[in-house]
Design a protein around this motif. Sequence first.
Motif, PDB file in Angstrom:
ATOM      1  N   ILE A   1       3.326  -2.301   8.609  1.00 17.40           N
ATOM      2  CA  ILE A   1       2.758  -0.996   8.305  1.00 17.40           C
ATOM      3  C   ILE A   1       3.696   0.053   8.881  1.00 17.40           C
ATOM      4  O   ILE A   1       4.194  -0.088  10.006  1.00 17.40           O
ATOM      5  CB  ILE A   1       1.321  -0.848   8.846  1.00 17.40           C
ATOM      6  N   TYR A   2       3.972   1.067   8.070  1.00 17.18           N
ATOM      7  CA  TYR A   2       4.847   2.152   8.493  1.00 17.18           C
ATOM      8  C   TYR A   2       3.994   3.340   8.919  1.00 17.18           C
ATOM      9  O   TYR A   2       3.046   3.712   8.227  1.00 17.18           O
ATOM     10  CB  TYR A   2       5.771   2.561   7.340  1.00 17.18           C
ATOM     11  N   ASN A   3       4.319   3.935  10.054  1.00 20.51           N
ATOM     12  CA  ASN A   3       3.620   5.103  10.563  1.00 20.51           C
ATOM     13  C   ASN A   3       4.552   6.310  10.467  1.00 20.51           C
ATOM     14  O   ASN A   3       5.495   6.441  11.257  1.00 20.51           O
ATOM     15  CB  ASN A   3       3.193   4.872  12.015  1.00 20.51           C
ATOM     16  N   ALA A   4       4.289   7.188   9.520  1.00 26.69           N
ATOM     17  CA  ALA A   4       5.139   8.361   9.318  1.00 26.69           C
ATOM     18  C   ALA A   4       5.044   9.349  10.479  1.00 26.69           C
ATOM     19  O   ALA A   4       5.939  10.164  10.672  1.00 26.69           O
ATOM     20  CB  ALA A   4       4.787   9.060   8.007  1.00 26.69           C
ATOM     21  N   ASP A   5       3.971   9.259  11.274  1.00 32.40           N
ATOM     22  CA  ASP A   5       3.827  10.163  12.423  1.00 32.40           C
ATOM     23  C   ASP A   5       4.888   9.928  13.481  1.00 32.40           C
ATOM     24  O   ASP A   5       5.301  10.862  14.169  1.00 32.40           O
ATOM     25  CB  ASP A   5       2.442  10.014  13.068  1.00 32.40           C
ATOM     26  N   ASP A   6       5.343   8.674  13.629  1.00 27.14           N
ATOM     27  CA  ASP A   6       6.396   8.407  14.611  1.00 27.14           C
ATOM     28  C   ASP A   6       7.647   7.789  13.979  1.00 27.14           C
ATOM     29  O   ASP A   6       8.621   7.514  14.665  1.00 27.14           O
ATOM     30  CB  ASP A   6       5.878   7.532  15.755  1.00 27.14           C
ATOM     31  N   GLY A   7       7.606   7.556  12.661  1.00 29.86           N
ATOM     32  CA  GLY A   7       8.777   7.040  11.958  1.00 29.86           C
ATOM     33  C   GLY A   7       9.084   5.582  12.241  1.00 29.86           C
ATOM     34  O   GLY A   7      10.200   5.133  12.022  1.00 29.86           O
ATOM     35  N   LYS A   8       8.080   4.824  12.693  1.00 29.98           N
ATOM     36  CA  LYS A   8       8.320   3.429  13.055  1.00 29.98           C
ATOM     37  C   LYS A   8       7.487   2.480  12.199  1.00 29.98           C
ATOM     38  O   LYS A   8       6.437   2.849  11.692  1.00 29.98           O
ATOM     39  CB  LYS A   8       7.985   3.206  14.526  1.00 29.98           C
TER      40      LYS A   8
ATOM     41  N   LEU B   1       5.953  17.248   1.546  1.00 33.95           N
ATOM     42  CA  LEU B   1       6.366  16.754   2.862  1.00 33.95           C
ATOM     43  C   LEU B   1       7.304  15.558   2.739  1.00 33.95           C
ATOM     44  O   LEU B   1       7.125  14.687   1.889  1.00 33.95           O
ATOM     45  CB  LEU B   1       5.155  16.350   3.696  1.00 33.95           C
ATOM     46  N   LYS B   2       8.284  15.524   3.614  1.00 33.11           N
ATOM     47  CA  LYS B   2       9.274  14.441   3.649  1.00 33.11           C
ATOM     48  C   LYS B   2       9.046  13.563   4.879  1.00 33.11           C
ATOM     49  O   LYS B   2       8.369  13.942   5.826  1.00 33.11           O
ATOM     50  CB  LYS B   2      10.692  15.024   3.705  1.00 33.11           C
ATOM     51  N   ASP B   3       9.685  12.428   4.878  1.00 32.39           N
ATOM     52  CA  ASP B   3       9.581  11.430   5.938  1.00 32.39           C
ATOM     53  C   ASP B   3      10.537  11.786   7.087  1.00 32.39           C
ATOM     54  O   ASP B   3      11.399  11.009   7.471  1.00 32.39           O
ATOM     55  CB  ASP B   3       9.892  10.057   5.342  1.00 32.39           C
ATOM     56  N   VAL B   4      10.373  12.983   7.662  1.00 37.82           N
ATOM     57  CA  VAL B   4      11.337  13.561   8.604  1.00 37.82           C
ATOM     58  C   VAL B   4      11.436  12.836   9.941  1.00 37.82           C
ATOM     59  O   VAL B   4      12.436  12.988  10.645  1.00 37.82           O
ATOM     60  CB  VAL B   4      11.056  15.063   8.854  1.00 37.82           C
ATOM     61  N   LYS B   5      10.450  12.043  10.309  1.00 37.96           N
ATOM     62  CA  LYS B   5      10.482  11.348  11.599  1.00 37.96           C
ATOM     63  C   LYS B   5      10.972   9.911  11.492  1.00 37.96           C
ATOM     64  O   LYS B   5      10.966   9.173  12.483  1.00 37.96           O
ATOM     65  CB  LYS B   5       9.101  11.382  12.251  1.00 37.96           C
TER      66      LYS B   5
ATOM     67  N   GLY C   1       0.821  -1.200   0.000  1.00 40.09           N
ATOM     68  CA  GLY C   1       0.000   0.000   0.000  1.00 40.09           C
ATOM     69  C   GLY C   1       0.854   1.249   0.000  1.00 40.09           C
ATOM     70  O   GLY C   1       1.838   1.335   0.734  1.00 40.09           O
ATOM     71  N   ARG C   2       0.465   2.203  -0.848  1.00 38.72           N
ATOM     72  CA  ARG C   2       1.185   3.476  -0.957  1.00 38.72           C
ATOM     73  C   ARG C   2       0.284   4.616  -0.517  1.00 38.72           C
ATOM     74  O   ARG C   2      -0.898   4.648  -0.846  1.00 38.72           O
ATOM     75  CB  ARG C   2       1.632   3.716  -2.393  1.00 38.72           C
ATOM     76  N   LEU C   3       0.877   5.558   0.196  1.00 35.44           N
ATOM     77  CA  LEU C   3       0.155   6.740   0.645  1.00 35.44           C
ATOM     78  C   LEU C   3      -0.018   7.692  -0.535  1.00 35.44           C
ATOM     79  O   LEU C   3       0.968   8.169  -1.099  1.00 35.44           O
ATOM     80  CB  LEU C   3       0.922   7.429   1.774  1.00 35.44           C
ATOM     81  N   LEU C   4      -1.269   7.950  -0.920  1.00 37.48           N
ATOM     82  CA  LEU C   4      -1.541   8.854  -2.037  1.00 37.48           C
ATOM     83  C   LEU C   4      -1.695  10.299  -1.573  1.00 37.48           C
ATOM     84  O   LEU C   4      -1.168  11.212  -2.196  1.00 37.48           O
ATOM     85  CB  LEU C   4      -2.802   8.428  -2.786  1.00 37.48           C
ATOM     86  N   THR C   5      -2.431  10.485  -0.475  1.00 35.46           N
ATOM     87  CA  THR C   5      -2.657  11.837   0.021  1.00 35.46           C
ATOM     88  C   THR C   5      -3.151  11.768   1.461  1.00 35.46           C
ATOM     89  O   THR C   5      -3.469  10.694   1.974  1.00 35.46           O
ATOM     90  CB  THR C   5      -3.650  12.607  -0.875  1.00 35.46           C
TER      91      THR C   5
ATOM     92  N   LEU D   1       6.761  11.800   1.372  1.00 28.12           N
ATOM     93  CA  LEU D   1       5.671  10.994   1.919  1.00 28.12           C
ATOM     94  C   LEU D   1       4.676  10.600   0.834  1.00 28.12           C
ATOM     95  O   LEU D   1       4.130   9.502   0.858  1.00 28.12           O
ATOM     96  CB  LEU D   1       4.944  11.749   3.033  1.00 28.12           C
ATOM     97  N   LYS D   2       4.437  11.499  -0.108  1.00 30.37           N
ATOM     98  CA  LYS D   2       3.495  11.206  -1.187  1.00 30.37           C
ATOM     99  C   LYS D   2       4.037  10.048  -2.025  1.00 30.37           C
ATOM    100  O   LYS D   2       5.151  10.091  -2.536  1.00 30.37           O
ATOM    101  CB  LYS D   2       3.276  12.432  -2.063  1.00 30.37           C
ATOM    102  N   GLY D   3       3.258   8.972  -2.126  1.00 30.84           N
ATOM    103  CA  GLY D   3       3.672   7.790  -2.876  1.00 30.84           C
ATOM    104  C   GLY D   3       4.481   6.796  -2.072  1.00 30.84           C
ATOM    105  O   GLY D   3       4.852   5.733  -2.576  1.00 30.84           O
ATOM    106  N   LEU D   4       4.736   7.090  -0.806  1.00 29.60           N
ATOM    107  CA  LEU D   4       5.543   6.219   0.038  1.00 29.60           C
ATOM    108  C   LEU D   4       4.825   4.901   0.311  1.00 29.60           C
ATOM    109  O   LEU D   4       3.637   4.893   0.661  1.00 29.60           O
ATOM    110  CB  LEU D   4       5.830   6.925   1.369  1.00 29.60           C
ATOM    111  N   GLN D   5       5.541   3.790   0.144  1.00 32.71           N
ATOM    112  CA  GLN D   5       4.960   2.486   0.475  1.00 32.71           C
ATOM    113  C   GLN D   5       4.926   2.361   1.985  1.00 32.71           C
ATOM    114  O   GLN D   5       5.955   2.424   2.648  1.00 32.71           O
ATOM    115  CB  GLN D   5       5.766   1.337  -0.130  1.00 32.71           C
ATOM    116  N   ILE D   6       3.706   2.193   2.537  1.00 35.45           N
ATOM    117  CA  ILE D   6       3.549   2.065   3.983  1.00 35.45           C
ATOM    118  C   ILE D   6       3.085   0.671   4.407  1.00 35.45           C
ATOM    119  O   ILE D   6       3.122   0.359   5.584  1.00 35.45           O
ATOM    120  CB  ILE D   6       2.598   3.143   4.546  1.00 35.45           C
ATOM    121  N   LEU D   7       2.624  -0.143   3.474  1.00 37.96           N
ATOM    122  CA  LEU D   7       2.202  -1.521   3.748  1.00 37.96           C
ATOM    123  C   LEU D   7       2.991  -2.466   2.863  1.00 37.96           C
ATOM    124  O   LEU D   7       3.205  -2.173   1.686  1.00 37.96           O
ATOM    125  CB  LEU D   7       0.722  -1.720   3.422  1.00 37.96           C
ATOM    126  N   GLY D   8       3.386  -3.620   3.404  1.00 35.20           N
ATOM    127  CA  GLY D   8       4.064  -4.604   2.558  1.00 35.20           C
ATOM    128  C   GLY D   8       4.441  -5.865   3.313  1.00 35.20           C
ATOM    129  O   GLY D   8       4.309  -5.948   4.533  1.00 35.20           O
ATOM    130  N   GLY D   9       4.897  -6.858   2.542  1.00 33.48           N
ATOM    131  CA  GLY D   9       5.413  -8.097   3.105  1.00 33.48           C
ATOM    132  C   GLY D   9       4.383  -9.077   3.623  1.00 33.48           C
ATOM    133  O   GLY D   9       4.704  -9.947   4.428  1.00 33.48           O
TER     134      GLY D   9
END
Length: 137
Positions: free
Chosen positions: A96-103, A60-64, A46-50, A75-83
Amino acid sequence: MLTILLAAAVVAAPQAQTQDAALGRWKAETKNGIVEISRCGDSICGRLLTSDHLRTDPTLKDVKNSNAALRDRPLKGLQILGGFKSNGKEWVDGTIYNADDGKTYNAKVTPVGADKLKVRGCVFVPLCKTQTWTRVR
């Protein structure tokens, strides 16, 4: 022989339908995020569209991110689900990747009918959070 093939097709059809039920665009519960889930080989990703934040600032960048080398990626288009692996009813053993905490967390995706997904992320079981995502048409 034909009877065996027909029986196999009948048994396989619901599993394929269940697996494909997760494909599409989904609205997350938080920040009006839209995630597009597609096939990635035998898995889904899964990719983050918006999101609310990306609508305000699409650069916006994946600063965390906990990995400093990845903090400059968009962040736009970033794969957050996989495997994930399918067990026939749900997608398990993914992340699942959470850009809010970078984990990144262990995750499971469960289709609930045609228009809902249960998405569960866990630090470790039982420390989990489940969201219901709604299909975007």
